[in-house]
Design a protein around this motif. Structure first.
Motif, short mmCIF file in Angstrom:
data_model
loop_
_atom_site.label_atom_id
_atom_site.label_comp_id
_atom_site.label_asym_id
_atom_site.label_seq_id
_atom_site.Cartn_x
_atom_site.Cartn_y
_atom_site.Cartn_z
N THR A 1 34.24 96.18 10.01
CA THR A 1 34.45 95.11 10.16
C THR A 1 33.39 94.73 10.71
N TYR A 2 32.89 95.15 11.31
CA TYR A 2 31.74 95.24 12.28
C TYR A 2 30.65 94.55 11.37
N ARG A 3 29.52 94.85 10.54
CA ARG A 3 28.88 93.72 9.83
C ARG A 3 28.88 92.55 9.60
N ARG A 4 30.60 92.00 9.11
CA ARG A 4 30.06 91.41 8.13
C ARG A 4 30.77 90.14 8.90
N GLN A 5 31.60 90.69 10.18
CA GLN A 5 31.96 89.33 11.20
C GLN A 5 31.42 89.63 12.36
N SER A 6 31.68 91.39 12.97
CA SER A 6 30.95 90.23 14.29
C SER A 6 29.59 90.22 14.35
N VAL A 7 28.63 90.28 13.69
CA VAL A 7 27.20 91.10 12.91
C VAL A 7 26.76 89.59 13.38
N PRO A 8 26.86 88.59 12.15
CA PRO A 8 27.16 87.49 11.86
C PRO A 8 27.48 86.47 13.35
N ARG A 9 28.52 86.58 14.35
CA ARG A 9 28.69 86.52 15.33
C ARG A 9 27.62 86.47 16.59
N LEU A 10 27.39 87.40 16.18
CA LEU A 10 26.68 87.92 17.66
C LEU A 10 25.38 86.80 17.67
N ARG A 11 24.21 86.82 16.44
CA ARG A 11 23.64 86.24 15.41
C ARG A 11 23.65 84.98 16.36
N LYS A 12 25.17 84.34 15.64
CA LYS A 12 24.57 82.66 16.03
C LYS A 12 25.02 82.57 18.14
N ALA A 13 25.62 83.57 18.31
CA ALA A 13 25.68 83.55 20.08
C ALA A 13 24.44 84.02 20.24
N ILE A 14 23.23 84.76 20.21
CA ILE A 14 22.93 85.22 20.43
C ILE A 14 21.54 84.16 20.58
N SER A 15 21.37 83.33 19.22
CA SER A 15 20.77 81.83 19.04
C SER A 15 21.04 80.60 19.69
N ARG A 16 22.00 80.85 20.54
CA ARG A 16 22.98 79.49 20.76
C ARG A 16 22.47 79.94 22.95
N TYR A 17 22.82 80.95 23.35
CA TYR A 17 23.28 81.62 24.32
C TYR A 17 21.63 81.66 24.96
N ALA A 18 21.14 82.95 24.49
CA ALA A 18 19.69 83.28 24.68
C ALA A 18 18.75 82.60 23.97
N PRO A 19 17.92 82.13 23.66
CA PRO A 19 17.33 81.70 22.48
C PRO A 19 15.29 82.21 22.44
N LYS A 20 15.32 82.19 23.96
CA LYS A 20 13.89 82.66 24.80
C LYS A 20 13.45 84.05 25.03
N ALA A 21 14.93 84.39 24.28
CA ALA A 21 14.77 86.53 25.08
C ALA A 21 14.35 86.71 23.57
N ASP A 22 14.17 88.65 24.40
CA ASP A 22 13.09 89.05 23.40
C ASP A 22 14.27 89.69 22.38
N ARG A 23 14.28 89.11 21.23
CA ARG A 23 15.39 89.80 20.31
C ARG A 23 14.82 91.42 19.36
N HIS A 24 15.47 92.05 20.13
CA HIS A 24 14.82 93.07 18.30
C HIS A 24 17.02 93.77 17.78
#
Length: 170
Positions: free
Chosen positions: A114-137
């Motif tokens: 379920t990683y791509r369906r559940q975890s990836v969207p959750r992680l993308r949201k968390a990255i946007s919220r908690y690390a908006p200025k970080a370089d993202r790859h």
């Protein structure tokens, strides 16, 4: 690139990438799974896990490698990171690698499936919220990783005495 968080599903190659980046960039690598899991593979309680991570991120430089899925408190690491790498490899690739490395528990396989369906969207949201200025790859395959500017940045631009690169990939 001094504080790097590497995320991705099981068997994506997070630890391998962390070791390689650590060697090239001269950054210490911490494999969080070796700290998180207790005897009998029982997880560290969430409050204690947050406290442990808060101690780790106090250091000036690090690569923190691991994605603990539903057990994680990834926001702690994201808040302190200047670079985030998400290995978003295919289910087939990760499942094949997992089958070839060691037996895994049922909860690992549920997470992987379920990683791509559940975890990836959750992680993308968390990255946007908690690390908006970080370089993202976001890297979708080993071939894409080899072709990415990430390898170039680490090897050349982040080397001591070089001007730092401020490009942002997503």
């Amino acid at each position: 690139m001094k504080r790097v968080v590497i995320l991705g599903c099981g068997a994506a190659g997070k630890s391998t990438l962390a070791r390689q980046l650590g060697e090239v960039a001269g950054l210490p690598v911490v494999e969080l799974d070796k700290i998180f899991w207790r005897s009998g593979l029982s997880p560290t309680p969430r409050a204690e896990w947050i406290e442990l991570q808060q101690k780790l991120i106090q250091k000036e430089e690090w690569i923190l490698d691991w994605d603990l899925g539903p057990y994680d408190a990834v926001e702690v690491r994201l808040c302190a990171a200047d670079t985030i790498i998400l290995l978003d490899f295919s289910l087939f690739r990760c499942a094949w690698r997992a089958l070839n490395r060691a037996p895994e528990r049922a909860d690992f396989w549920r997470w992987l499936l379920t990683y791509r369906r559940q975890s990836v969207p959750r992680l993308r949201k968390a990255i946007s919220r908690y690390a908006p200025k970080a370089d993202r790859h976001v890297i979708r395959s080993p071939r894409a990783l080899k072709a990415s500017s990430l390898t170039y940045r680490v090897a050349v631009l982040d080397a001591p005495g070089r001007e730092k690169c401020s490009t942002r990939n997503s």
